[in-house]
Design a protein around this motif. Structure first.
Motif, PDB file in Angstrom:
ATOM      1  N   PRO A 189       0.833  -1.209   0.000  1.00 10.20           N
ATOM      2  CA  PRO A 189       0.000   0.000   0.000  1.00 10.20           C
ATOM      3  C   PRO A 189       0.860   1.248   0.000  1.00 10.20           C
ATOM      4  CG  PRO A 189       0.040  -0.999   2.177  1.00 10.20           C
ATOM      5  CD  PRO A 189       0.711  -1.973   1.243  1.00 10.20           C
ATOM      6  N   VAL A 190       0.400   2.286  -0.651  1.00  9.92           N
ATOM      7  CA  VAL A 190       1.126   3.546  -0.697  1.00  9.92           C
ATOM      8  C   VAL A 190       1.004   4.238   0.654  1.00  9.92           C
ATOM      9  CG1 VAL A 190       1.302   5.799  -1.789  1.00  9.92           C
ATOM     10  CG2 VAL A 190       0.737   3.796  -3.167  1.00  9.92           C
ATOM     11  N   GLN A 191       2.143   4.540   1.269  1.00 15.33           N
ATOM     12  CA  GLN A 191       2.132   5.190   2.575  1.00 15.33           C
ATOM     13  C   GLN A 191       1.888   6.694   2.407  1.00 15.33           C
ATOM     14  OE1 GLN A 191       2.284   3.611   5.474  1.00 15.33           O
ATOM     15  NE2 GLN A 191       2.463   1.655   4.417  1.00 15.33           N
ATOM     16  N   PRO A 192       1.021   7.256   3.223  1.00 13.29           N
ATOM     17  CA  PRO A 192       0.793   8.701   3.115  1.00 13.29           C
ATOM     18  C   PRO A 192       2.049   9.468   3.490  1.00 13.29           C
ATOM     19  CG  PRO A 192      -0.237   7.810   5.088  1.00 13.29           C
ATOM     20  CD  PRO A 192       0.226   6.633   4.291  1.00 13.29           C
ATOM     21  N   GLU A 193       2.295  10.559   2.813  1.00 14.57           N
ATOM     22  CA  GLU A 193       3.484  11.373   3.077  1.00 14.57           C
ATOM     23  C   GLU A 193       3.362  12.036   4.444  1.00 14.57           C
ATOM     24  OE1 GLU A 193       5.975  15.061   1.010  1.00 14.57           O
ATOM     25  OE2 GLU A 193       3.961  14.550   0.343  1.00 14.57           O
ATOM     26  N   VAL A 206       9.556  24.682   2.655  1.00 19.40           N
ATOM     27  CA  VAL A 206      10.927  24.237   2.398  1.00 19.40           C
ATOM     28  C   VAL A 206      10.928  23.208   1.277  1.00 19.40           C
ATOM     29  CG1 VAL A 206      11.678  24.679   4.769  1.00 19.40           C
ATOM     30  CG2 VAL A 206      10.753  22.426   4.173  1.00 19.40           C
ATOM     31  N   SER A 207      12.104  22.890   0.775  1.00 16.44           N
ATOM     32  CA  SER A 207      12.209  21.903  -0.306  1.00 16.44           C
ATOM     33  C   SER A 207      11.917  20.510   0.233  1.00 16.44           C
ATOM     34  CB  SER A 207      13.614  21.929  -0.911  1.00 16.44           C
ATOM     35  OG  SER A 207      14.575  21.430   0.015  1.00 16.44           O
ATOM     36  N   GLY A 208      11.570  19.598  -0.685  1.00 12.40           N
ATOM     37  CA  GLY A 208      11.327  18.225  -0.278  1.00 12.40           C
ATOM     38  C   GLY A 208      12.556  17.602   0.364  1.00 12.40           C
ATOM     39  N   LYS A 210      15.161  15.408   5.165  1.00 13.32           N
ATOM     40  CA  LYS A 210      16.342  15.360   6.026  1.00 13.32           C
ATOM     41  C   LYS A 210      15.992  15.769   7.450  1.00 13.32           C
ATOM     42  CE  LYS A 210      21.270  16.497   5.882  1.00 13.32           C
ATOM     43  NZ  LYS A 210      22.348  17.074   5.042  1.00 13.32           N
ATOM     44  N   THR A 211      15.123  16.753   7.609  1.00 13.39           N
ATOM     45  CA  THR A 211      14.675  17.174   8.940  1.00 13.39           C
ATOM     46  C   THR A 211      13.955  16.040   9.648  1.00 13.39           C
ATOM     47  OG1 THR A 211      14.490  19.500   8.275  1.00 13.39           O
ATOM     48  CG2 THR A 211      13.220  18.809  10.208  1.00 13.39           C
ATOM     49  N   ILE A 212      13.115  15.331   8.932  1.00 15.52           N
ATOM     50  CA  ILE A 212      12.393  14.187   9.517  1.00 15.52           C
ATOM     51  C   ILE A 212      13.374  13.103   9.942  1.00 15.52           C
ATOM     52  CG2 ILE A 212      10.793  12.296   9.005  1.00 15.52           C
ATOM     53  CD1 ILE A 212       9.274  14.291   7.193  1.00 15.52           C
ATOM     54  N   LEU A 232       0.764  25.973   5.077  1.00 11.91           N
ATOM     55  CA  LEU A 232       2.098  25.957   5.673  1.00 11.91           C
ATOM     56  C   LEU A 232       2.517  24.551   6.068  1.00 11.91           C
ATOM     57  CD1 LEU A 232       1.904  29.186   7.876  1.00 11.91           C
ATOM     58  CD2 LEU A 232       3.050  28.901   5.667  1.00 11.91           C
ATOM     59  N   ILE A 233       1.577  23.759   6.574  1.00  8.68           N
ATOM     60  CA  ILE A 233       1.868  22.371   6.862  1.00  8.68           C
ATOM     61  C   ILE A 233       2.056  21.633   5.539  1.00  8.68           C
ATOM     62  CG2 ILE A 233      -0.562  21.674   6.945  1.00  8.68           C
ATOM     63  CD1 ILE A 233       0.179  19.684   9.144  1.00  8.68           C
TER      64      ILE A 233
END
Length: 216
Positions: A44-48, A57-59, A64-66, A214-215
């Motif tokens: 199953p595709v995991q939600p982002e 910010v960039s992807g 990287k922050t996560i 923003l989120i």
């Protein structure tokens, strides 16, 4: 008669042999249950993961922050809120402190702090935001596992001695250089800045960053 009976018997098997061969070929051509696509084999595709200020910010920066937050056992939205607060919501790796402290970057590295991390504020300012995150992690690593709430996470950046302190713990008092540089955190104007007061400012930025648009 014996020869005729033998030939008759041999040819009587021919139609059945041809039919069996046709069935075998048809079976080989059709997919077996193992070869057919199985719902269980389709992951199953995991939600982002959506975090505060993620849409700003960039992807690559977000991912990287996560990853850093997971290694440090902290909430990535808390780290994003801290960086948003410290950079005036710009996430600019070269932003400097307006009060003249010399602090620079995503978490406002002080010159002495930068040297302790093996770099300088000048080098940090020349980095892109994604690369500077390595120094954010390096700085926060000693506090891994202790930044379980927003206030404690922000104390790791602002005043490390207060990471494990109570909300009423006083960080700065009027008359000190530290108070002068952080007097905007003294929300009740009583001449002292507590852990709770300092965290309240960042909490407001966290709440803002969790809004639609923003989120992300």
């Amino acid at each position: 008669m014996a020869q005729l009976s033998i030939f008759t018997s041999l040819f009587s098997w021919l139609p059945r042999w041809m039919a069996a061969s046709a069935d075998t070929a048809a079976t080989a051509a059709s997919p077996t249950p193992a070869a057919a696509a199985s719902p269980l084999s389709q992951k199953p595709v995991q939600p982002e993961t959506r975090i505060a200020w993620g849409a700003r910010v960039s992807g690559e920066f977000k991912r990287k922050t996560i990853a850093i937050s997971r290694r440090l056992n902290m909430d990535p939205s808390h780290l994003m809120a801290i960086m948003a607060f410290e950079t005036g919501r710009s996430f600019d790796p070269a932003v400097s402190n307006r009060a003249g402290s010399g602090a620079t970057g995503l978490i406002q590295f002080m010159p002495a702090t930068a040297r302790g991390l093996g770099t300088t504020t000048g080098r940090l300012a020349a980095m892109d935001a994604v690369d500077q995150l390595d120094y954010v992690e390096k700085y926060l690593a000693p506090h891994a596992g202790r930044m379980t709430d927003l206030a404690s996470a922000y104390m790791a950046v602002l005043f490390p001695r207060a990471v494990d302190k109570q909300p009423g713990y006083v960080l700065f008092r009027k008359g000190s250089k530290a108070y002068k540089l952080n007097r905007g955190l003294d929300t009740d104007g009583n001449g002292s800045v507590t852990k709770a007061e300092a965290a309240a400012k960042v909490q407001a930025v966290l709440t803002e960053g969790l809004r639609p648009g923003l989120i992300g």
